[in-house]
Scaffold this motif. Structure first.
Motif, mmCIF file in Angstrom:
data_model
loop_
_atom_site.group_PDB
_atom_site.id
_atom_site.type_symbol
_atom_site.label_atom_id
_atom_site.label_comp_id
_atom_site.label_asym_id
_atom_site.label_seq_id
_atom_site.Cartn_x
_atom_site.Cartn_y
_atom_site.Cartn_z
ATOM 1 N N GLU A 197 3.604 -9.099 -10.271
ATOM 2 C CA GLU A 197 4.577 -8.416 -11.118
ATOM 3 C C GLU A 197 4.113 -7.003 -11.462
ATOM 4 O OE1 GLU A 197 7.224 -9.318 -15.107
ATOM 5 O OE2 GLU A 197 6.114 -10.942 -14.155
ATOM 6 N N GLN A 198 2.823 -6.830 -11.690
ATOM 7 C CA GLN A 198 2.316 -5.497 -12.005
ATOM 8 C C GLN A 198 2.418 -4.570 -10.796
ATOM 9 O OE1 GLN A 198 -1.261 -5.173 -14.243
ATOM 10 N NE2 GLN A 198 -0.528 -6.539 -15.815
ATOM 11 N N VAL A 199 2.167 -5.091 -9.597
ATOM 12 C CA VAL A 199 2.318 -4.265 -8.398
ATOM 13 C C VAL A 199 3.785 -3.905 -8.196
ATOM 14 C CG1 VAL A 199 2.117 -4.242 -5.876
ATOM 15 C CG2 VAL A 199 0.227 -5.114 -7.267
ATOM 16 N N PRO B 23 5.279 3.979 0.946
ATOM 17 C CA PRO B 23 4.260 4.970 0.552
ATOM 18 C C PRO B 23 3.004 4.339 -0.043
ATOM 19 C CG PRO B 23 6.425 5.638 -0.243
ATOM 20 C CD PRO B 23 6.565 4.245 0.302
ATOM 21 N N LEU B 24 3.156 3.228 -0.743
ATOM 22 C CA LEU B 24 1.986 2.542 -1.304
ATOM 23 C C LEU B 24 1.106 1.994 -0.190
ATOM 24 C CD1 LEU B 24 0.455 1.395 -3.797
ATOM 25 C CD2 LEU B 24 1.853 -0.655 -3.534
ATOM 26 N N VAL B 25 1.716 1.329 0.773
ATOM 27 C CA VAL B 25 0.958 0.771 1.897
ATOM 28 C C VAL B 25 0.295 1.906 2.680
ATOM 29 C CG1 VAL B 25 1.135 -0.515 4.072
ATOM 30 C CG2 VAL B 25 2.404 -1.283 2.045
ATOM 31 N N SER B 26 1.033 2.977 2.920
ATOM 32 C CA SER B 26 0.506 4.128 3.645
ATOM 33 C C SER B 26 -0.719 4.707 2.927
ATOM 34 C CB SER B 26 1.591 5.194 3.786
ATOM 35 O OG SER B 26 1.084 6.326 4.417
ATOM 36 N N MET B 27 -0.619 4.819 1.610
ATOM 37 C CA MET B 27 -1.727 5.353 0.823
ATOM 38 C C MET B 27 -2.969 4.475 0.984
ATOM 39 S SD MET B 27 -1.984 5.834 -3.300
ATOM 40 C CE MET B 27 -2.263 4.084 -3.562
#
Length: 130
Positions: free
Chosen positions: A80-82, A96-100
């Motif tokens: 839930e926090q993610v 973008p999160l995965v890319s980062m």
């Protein structure tokens, strides 16, 4: 919305999730390898997690000890926090999160294979990308 959990509380919660259940002593011992916390500190974090509705406790029959367990909400708190982070920072787009993460920490061959498997399963569930 999930309650805000500090980094230290998250560490205790994850240890408890990994253990499935544990007394304060068991948690203290599990965490002592990576932290310098005293047992009362672990108890404080457990009480906070319980106040936030993520952990429950039960008295051990015939003993003074309590056994703490993450409830369903506690086991899912990280997800839930993610999700909240992706919504807040990336407008709901996880790419973008995965890319980062991929730029910051390259994956092993085994991790890449696991990620490919997850993506293939996702594509199958969505009807071959339709």
């Amino acid at each position: 919305m999930a309650p805000v959990v500090s980094e230290a509380e998250a560490r205790v919660l994850q240890a408890l999730v990994d253990m499935e259940a544990g007394t304060t002593r068991e948690l203290y011992e599990a965490l002592s390898e990576e932290t310098d916390w005293a047992q009362p500190t672990v108890i404080t974090f457990l009480r906070r997690l319980e106040e936030k509705g993520l952990v429950t406790h039960q008295k051990v029959k015939g003993q003074r000890a309590f056994v703490y367990r993450p409830n369903k909400r506690g086991r899912l708190a990280g997800r839930e926090q993610v999700r909240n982070l992706v919504n807040r920072v990336f407008g709901g787009n996880p790419v973008p999160l995965v890319s980062m993460f991929l730029e910051e920490q390259p994956l092993t061959g085994e991790q890449i294979a696991a990620l490919r498997k997850l993506l293939d399963e996702q594509e199958r569930r969505k009807g071959n990308g339709s």
